[in-house]
Scaffold this active site. Sequence first.
Site, PDB file in Angstrom:
ATOM      1  N   GLY A   8     -14.020  25.261 -14.075  1.00 26.77           N
ATOM      2  CA  GLY A   8     -14.410  25.863 -15.367  1.00 26.77           C
ATOM      3  C   GLY A   8     -14.906  27.287 -15.191  1.00 26.77           C
ATOM      4  CG  LEU A  10     -10.980  31.410 -16.154  1.00 29.85           C
ATOM      5  CD1 LEU A  10      -9.571  31.260 -16.742  1.00 29.85           C
ATOM      6  CD2 LEU A  10     -11.122  32.764 -15.463  1.00 29.85           C
ATOM      7  N   GLY A  11     -15.363  30.311 -17.978  1.00 33.51           N
ATOM      8  CA  GLY A  11     -16.287  30.187 -19.098  1.00 33.51           C
ATOM      9  C   GLY A  11     -17.429  31.192 -19.013  1.00 33.51           C
ATOM     10  CD  GLN A  12     -22.663  32.077 -22.295  1.00 31.59           C
ATOM     11  OE1 GLN A  12     -22.791  30.867 -22.535  1.00 31.59           O
ATOM     12  NE2 GLN A  12     -23.517  32.978 -22.745  1.00 31.59           N
ATOM     13  CG  LEU A  13     -22.758  29.273 -15.389  1.00 30.96           C
ATOM     14  CD1 LEU A  13     -23.949  30.223 -15.260  1.00 30.96           C
ATOM     15  CD2 LEU A  13     -23.242  27.819 -15.308  1.00 30.96           C
ATOM     16  CG  ASP A  34     -11.107  27.384 -16.773  1.00 31.16           C
ATOM     17  OD1 ASP A  34     -10.649  26.547 -17.583  1.00 31.16           O
ATOM     18  OD2 ASP A  34     -12.240  27.901 -16.901  1.00 31.16           O
ATOM     19  CE1 TYR A 141     -22.742  20.285 -22.977  1.00 29.60           C
ATOM     20  CE2 TYR A 141     -24.924  20.559 -23.931  1.00 29.60           C
ATOM     21  CZ  TYR A 141     -23.974  20.922 -22.996  1.00 29.60           C
ATOM     22  OH  TYR A 141     -24.269  21.904 -22.079  1.00 29.60           O
ATOM     23  CE  LYS A 145     -23.865  19.390 -19.677  1.00 28.95           C
ATOM     24  NZ  LYS A 145     -23.090  19.822 -18.500  1.00 28.95           N
TER      25      LYS A 145
HETATM   26  P1  NAD Z   1     -17.822  27.406 -21.398  1.00 31.81           P
HETATM   27  O1  NAD Z   1     -17.375  26.535 -22.528  1.00 31.81           O
HETATM   28  O2  NAD Z   1     -17.949  28.853 -21.639  1.00 31.81           O
HETATM   29  O3  NAD Z   1     -16.858  27.212 -20.149  1.00 31.81           O
HETATM   30  C1  NAD Z   1     -16.387  25.932 -19.768  1.00 31.81           C
HETATM   31  C2  NAD Z   1     -15.091  26.116 -19.034  1.00 31.81           C
HETATM   32  O4  NAD Z   1     -14.581  24.823 -18.706  1.00 31.81           O
HETATM   33  C3  NAD Z   1     -14.002  26.829 -19.882  1.00 31.81           C
HETATM   34  O5  NAD Z   1     -13.522  27.959 -19.216  1.00 31.81           O
HETATM   35  C4  NAD Z   1     -12.930  25.763 -20.043  1.00 31.81           C
HETATM   36  O6  NAD Z   1     -11.614  26.279 -20.047  1.00 31.81           O
HETATM   37  C5  NAD Z   1     -13.193  24.875 -18.829  1.00 31.81           C
HETATM   38  N1  NAD Z   1     -12.631  23.536 -19.004  1.00 31.81           N
HETATM   39  C6  NAD Z   1     -12.653  22.746 -20.096  1.00 31.81           C
HETATM   40  N2  NAD Z   1     -11.968  21.624 -19.856  1.00 31.81           N
HETATM   41  C7  NAD Z   1     -11.510  21.694 -18.595  1.00 31.81           C
HETATM   42  C8  NAD Z   1     -10.724  20.838 -17.780  1.00 31.81           C
HETATM   43  N3  NAD Z   1     -10.270  19.665 -18.237  1.00 31.81           N
HETATM   44  N4  NAD Z   1     -10.458  21.239 -16.524  1.00 31.81           N
HETATM   45  C9  NAD Z   1     -10.894  22.425 -16.037  1.00 31.81           C
HETATM   46  N5  NAD Z   1     -11.613  23.297 -16.779  1.00 31.81           N
HETATM   47  C10 NAD Z   1     -11.922  22.921 -18.043  1.00 31.81           C
HETATM   48  O7  NAD Z   1     -19.185  26.790 -20.866  1.00 31.81           O
HETATM   49  P2  NAD Z   1     -20.305  27.530 -19.976  1.00 31.81           P
HETATM   50  O8  NAD Z   1     -21.283  28.092 -20.905  1.00 31.81           O
HETATM   51  O9  NAD Z   1     -19.690  28.370 -18.953  1.00 31.81           O
HETATM   52  O10 NAD Z   1     -20.976  26.239 -19.313  1.00 31.81           O
HETATM   53  C11 NAD Z   1     -20.767  25.887 -17.960  1.00 31.81           C
HETATM   54  C12 NAD Z   1     -21.634  24.678 -17.665  1.00 31.81           C
HETATM   55  O11 NAD Z   1     -23.005  25.011 -17.912  1.00 31.81           O
HETATM   56  C13 NAD Z   1     -21.331  23.452 -18.521  1.00 31.81           C
HETATM   57  O12 NAD Z   1     -21.516  22.291 -17.761  1.00 31.81           O
HETATM   58  C14 NAD Z   1     -22.383  23.516 -19.605  1.00 31.81           C
HETATM   59  O13 NAD Z   1     -22.659  22.249 -20.136  1.00 31.81           O
HETATM   60  C15 NAD Z   1     -23.553  24.075 -18.828  1.00 31.81           C
HETATM   61  N6  NAD Z   1     -24.540  24.718 -19.682  1.00 31.81           N
HETATM   62  C16 NAD Z   1     -24.247  25.881 -20.325  1.00 31.81           C
HETATM   63  C17 NAD Z   1     -25.214  26.450 -21.162  1.00 31.81           C
HETATM   64  C18 NAD Z   1     -24.943  27.732 -21.918  1.00 31.81           C
HETATM   65  O14 NAD Z   1     -25.790  28.151 -22.717  1.00 31.81           O
HETATM   66  N7  NAD Z   1     -23.809  28.395 -21.710  1.00 31.81           N
HETATM   67  C19 NAD Z   1     -26.462  25.847 -21.299  1.00 31.81           C
HETATM   68  C20 NAD Z   1     -26.697  24.651 -20.646  1.00 31.81           C
HETATM   69  C21 NAD Z   1     -25.748  24.095 -19.808  1.00 31.81           C
HETATM   70  N1  SER Z   2     -26.125  26.253 -24.661  1.00 32.46           N
HETATM   71  C1  SER Z   2     -25.609  24.925 -24.640  1.00 32.46           C
HETATM   72  C2  SER Z   2     -25.073  24.522 -25.955  1.00 32.46           C
HETATM   73  O1  SER Z   2     -25.544  25.063 -26.941  1.00 32.46           O
HETATM   74  C3  SER Z   2     -26.723  23.986 -24.258  1.00 32.46           C
HETATM   75  O2  SER Z   2     -26.341  23.254 -23.180  1.00 32.46           O
HETATM   76  O3  SER Z   2     -24.239  23.663 -26.012  1.00 32.46           O
END
Ligand code: NAD
Ligand code: SER
Length: 300
Positions: A8, A10-13, A34, A141, A145
């Site tokens: 994953g 390419l996501g925000q984190l 991804d 969600y 978790k």
């Molecule tokens: P995001 O939605 O921006 O990125 C998630 C990535 O997962 C995407 O690039 C998506 O293409 C990929 N993905 C989805 N399904 C997939 C699959 N079947 N196979 C491979 N890749 C797949 O999320 P994020 O913000 O980057 O979050 C990353 C992690 O951090 C997650 O576990 C999320 O729950 C956790 N998290 C994020 C936040 C936040 O505020 N961003 C807060 C708490 C926890």
């Molecule tokens: N920032 C995330 C959401 O809003 C919390 O895990 O889903």
Amino acid sequence: MDHILVTGSLGQLGSELVPALQVKYGRIGVIATDNHPPAGDDYPGQFHLLDVLNKAAIQETIEKYQITQIYHLAAILSANAEKNPALAWRINMDGLLNVLEIAREAGISKVFWPSSIAVFGPDSPKTHTPQNTLMNPNTIYGITKVAGEKLCAYYNEKFDMDIRSLRYPGLVGYKSLPGGGTTDYAVEIYHQAARSGSFTCPLAENTALPMMYMPDAVRATLELMAADKKSLCVKTSYNLAGISFAPKEIYAAIVRHCPDFMIAYSPDFRQQIAASWPDSIDDSAAQKDWNGKWRTISKG
Ligand code: NAD
Ligand code: SER
């Protein structure tokens, strides 16, 4: 030499964690993956297509790149998960189980998996929510978790593995866009202020939520992964705190720089999700166990 697999990515984190991992392990040491290709032709590093629901493909990738650590970020976030709970369960739970099983079979030394403030629910204490308290989330969600945390703790204990985790607050950064969460408004509001001069907020003006600046979250992640395993008493996931604010406070801060910026409040289904989450978090367990200093920027 460590070889790191990031799912994953390419996501925000992942967009900000991967460059930090590349600084530590070199571009050759980090395999970003991804289930869709990166935008543009020039990904700055090694990229490999990988769907976390495809166990055989994960196995192949791990063997091919001789992976020693996994950062499993792939997930469906809270707001999108409510729109398709069955898909969220599959990706968040089956994806995690695939990664844990493969890590166990392959003897992978360390796994990082993010949890969230979404593990808490309406009956958890709202302010300074403790590490251990009632965790009865009412979102799919949050349920994935809590279940994921228990699964990681089970693998840690049963198979003597080293899976580490943080309950991230809402992550706020300027380098990447969020992917369907409830806290996304805190990023989108800046983009709308710059782009259109107005923003319709999906949360009510007084809805305070725990948040963290992305570089702090990245630093906390790397520090947790570098910590001495013996000092880590929490086998599920550590509470992590940055700052807490409500939409009206972020609006007031932006208006100081953009006096014409307008906001309208139009709470939708995300309001109910936000209302079930804490206002603020107590992360004293993390501070005690691995002496995190990640709050410097958020508090500054
Ligand atoms: P995001 O939605 O921006 O990125 C998630 C990535 O997962 C995407 O690039 C998506 O293409 C990929 N993905 C989805 N399904 C997939 C699959 N079947 N196979 C491979 N890749 C797949 O999320 P994020 O913000 O980057 O979050 C990353 C992690 O951090 C997650 O576990 C999320 O729950 C956790 N998290 C994020 C936040 C936040 O505020 N961003 C807060 C708490 C926890
Ligand atoms: N920032 C995330 C959401 O809003 C919390 O895990 O889903």
